[in-house]
Design an enzyme around this catalytic site. Sequence first.
Site, PDB file in Angstrom:
ATOM      1  N   GLY A  71       0.817  -1.208   0.000  1.00 23.62           N
ATOM      2  CA  GLY A  71       0.000   0.000   0.000  1.00 23.62           C
ATOM      3  C   GLY A  71       0.852   1.258   0.000  1.00 23.62           C
ATOM      4  O   GLY A  71       0.527   2.244  -0.667  1.00 23.62           O
ATOM      5  N   THR A  72       1.966   1.226   0.722  1.00 22.64           N
ATOM      6  CA  THR A  72       2.827   2.407   0.814  1.00 22.64           C
ATOM      7  C   THR A  72       3.365   2.784  -0.566  1.00 22.64           C
ATOM      8  O   THR A  72       3.310   3.955  -0.961  1.00 22.64           O
ATOM      9  CB  THR A  72       3.996   2.132   1.789  1.00 22.64           C
ATOM     10  OG1 THR A  72       3.437   1.820   3.070  1.00 22.64           O
ATOM     11  CG2 THR A  72       4.915   3.331   1.906  1.00 22.64           C
ATOM     12  N   GLN A 178      -7.751  -0.156   3.477  1.00 23.02           N
ATOM     13  CA  GLN A 178      -8.598  -0.738   4.531  1.00 23.02           C
ATOM     14  C   GLN A 178      -9.972  -1.183   4.030  1.00 23.02           C
ATOM     15  O   GLN A 178     -10.742  -1.765   4.792  1.00 23.02           O
ATOM     16  CB  GLN A 178      -8.782   0.269   5.682  1.00 23.02           C
ATOM     17  CG  GLN A 178      -7.500   0.513   6.479  1.00 23.02           C
ATOM     18  CD  GLN A 178      -7.078  -0.688   7.340  1.00 23.02           C
ATOM     19  OE1 GLN A 178      -7.886  -1.550   7.675  1.00 23.02           O
ATOM     20  NE2 GLN A 178      -5.807  -0.731   7.704  1.00 23.02           N
ATOM     21  N   ALA A 199      -2.271  -6.413  -0.079  1.00 21.89           N
ATOM     22  CA  ALA A 199      -2.775  -7.783   0.093  1.00 21.89           C
ATOM     23  C   ALA A 199      -2.868  -8.233   1.548  1.00 21.89           C
ATOM     24  O   ALA A 199      -3.761  -8.995   1.905  1.00 21.89           O
ATOM     25  CB  ALA A 199      -1.877  -8.755  -0.678  1.00 21.89           C
ATOM     26  N   THR A 236      11.573  -7.320 -11.447  1.00 23.62           N
ATOM     27  CA  THR A 236      10.992  -8.643 -11.679  1.00 23.62           C
ATOM     28  C   THR A 236       9.812  -8.831 -10.747  1.00 23.62           C
ATOM     29  O   THR A 236       9.897  -8.532  -9.553  1.00 23.62           O
ATOM     30  CB  THR A 236      12.059  -9.737 -11.423  1.00 23.62           C
ATOM     31  OG1 THR A 236      13.154  -9.465 -12.282  1.00 23.62           O
ATOM     32  CG2 THR A 236      11.510 -11.119 -11.685  1.00 23.62           C
ATOM     33  N   CYS A 324       2.004   1.240  12.740  1.00 15.33           N
ATOM     34  CA  CYS A 324       3.307   1.833  12.457  1.00 15.33           C
ATOM     35  C   CYS A 324       3.672   2.915  13.460  1.00 15.33           C
ATOM     36  O   CYS A 324       4.832   3.207  13.662  1.00 15.33           O
ATOM     37  CB  CYS A 324       3.339   2.384  11.040  1.00 15.33           C
ATOM     38  SG  CYS A 324       1.754   2.734  10.363  1.00 15.33           S
TER      39      CYS A 324
HETATM   40  N1  PLP Z   1      -2.697   2.910   3.912  1.00 15.04           N
HETATM   41  C1  PLP Z   1      -3.455   2.478   4.927  1.00 15.04           C
HETATM   42  C2  PLP Z   1      -4.783   3.098   5.160  1.00 15.04           C
HETATM   43  C3  PLP Z   1      -2.996   1.457   5.773  1.00 15.04           C
HETATM   44  O1  PLP Z   1      -3.761   1.045   6.778  1.00 15.04           O
HETATM   45  C4  PLP Z   1      -1.722   0.897   5.518  1.00 15.04           C
HETATM   46  C5  PLP Z   1      -1.160  -0.147   6.420  1.00 15.04           C
HETATM   47  O2  PLP Z   1      -1.236  -0.052   7.629  1.00 15.04           O
HETATM   48  C6  PLP Z   1      -0.983   1.369   4.412  1.00 15.04           C
HETATM   49  C7  PLP Z   1      -1.498   2.376   3.639  1.00 15.04           C
HETATM   50  C8  PLP Z   1       0.361   0.788   4.082  1.00 15.04           C
HETATM   51  O3  PLP Z   1       0.231  -0.458   3.464  1.00 15.04           O
HETATM   52  P1  PLP Z   1       1.491  -1.465   3.379  1.00 15.04           P
HETATM   53  O4  PLP Z   1       1.704  -1.972   4.771  1.00 15.04           O
HETATM   54  O5  PLP Z   1       1.056  -2.534   2.446  1.00 15.04           O
HETATM   55  O6  PLP Z   1       2.634  -0.680   2.846  1.00 15.04           O
END
Ligand code: PLP
Length: 387
Positions: A71-72, A178, A199, A236, A324
């Site tokens: 997600g990041t 989410q 995922a 890759t 985090c």
């Molecule tokens: N965005 C939201 C709303 C999240 O809750 C999170 C993970 O806690 C992320 C982004 C980051 O996702 P990832 O851990 O896959 O990088």
Amino acid sequence: MKRIYLDYAATTPTHPDVVKAMLPHFSDSFGNPSSIYSYGQEAKGAVEKAREQVATLIGAREEEIVFTSGGTEADNSAIEGVAFANPERNHIITSTIEHHAVIETCTFLERRGFEVTFLPVDKDGLVDPDDVQKVITNKTCLISIMHANNEIGTIQPIKELATIAREAGVYLHTDAVQTVGQVPVDVDDLGVDLLSMSAHKLYGPKGIGALYIRKGTKLVPFMHGGGQERNRRGSTENVPGIVGFGKATEIALAVMTGEIERQTRLRDQLIKSILKQIDGVRLNGHPTKRLPNNVNVSIDYVEGESMLLNLDLENICASTGSACSSSSLEASHVLLALGLGHEQAHSSLRFTVGKWTTEEDINRVMEVLPRIVTRLRAMSPLLKSRK
Ligand code: PLP
């Protein structure tokens, strides 16, 4: 003692069927999807099948899905990608309650000369579309507002924001980490141009996610390298991860309706019991426009960290703020944005239920939590000073 996991918003256990689908891609079917011999083509086929599965879950076309490391990366790619591809526009609109992946990308761009408007939210965590309308200018390139908040579960009015964005000719990105796999998400229904997914929030593996990019969206590629992902993301492909993500989306789609109903019931049972059995509690987040699995409360005169440690001693996993930031002692930026004071923000507790949560788990929490709160309050110097 059975461990009770109530932190599904932080991460989810990988579904056994997902693990099963991934395993051959570590050994027998290990090829590089870019190789033209059969090993490679087998891997390519698996990646394309997963792309189709992910696209199906969100109502997208396969070619609009780019796999990322999570997600990041999807958030970073969407925001920087649009910002750098549209040099004639240097203004971005976002909110004060976004995930750090969005906030930190925006502040990075601010330091590079972009102008960023961080919109406030109301006491329930909602962005007001009128506020977006008021700050949009002919210099705005992107609006980035999350679909649902990871700490308080509030679901934003993305459709209304999409109407505003479209009228102004501005791209709309939503961090749907989410919501994808938890509630129905359809990119055309929402009207978004870019959407981030991960995922490991939907019983898939960690380290894999995707960015949906609506056809025609002008975006600078984030990772420069080989021509993978149609030149939009070099490197890759993480084949086992991608296959696992695809399988997880397929399962999510099959069980979603039943899970929403079941998790909402457990969520409401927990909220009701906490409010009834413990005094001095505030429910954080919107009472109804919230994720089916999210409970976030502030409990007066007790520190979130102390409650977490005491719950852990009882084998119950919960969270304060997001995973985090829970290792830092800073108050949650999300709770402060709702208007909570530092004290209330520090006294927050988040439970997120999931696929393997049972009614007995909720009952166990309610057996233990009131006792913990009473014990901690008896030691609270703050409470003593108020008496
Ligand atoms: N965005 C939201 C709303 C999240 O809750 C999170 C993970 O806690 C992320 C982004 C980051 O996702 P990832 O851990 O896959 O990088």
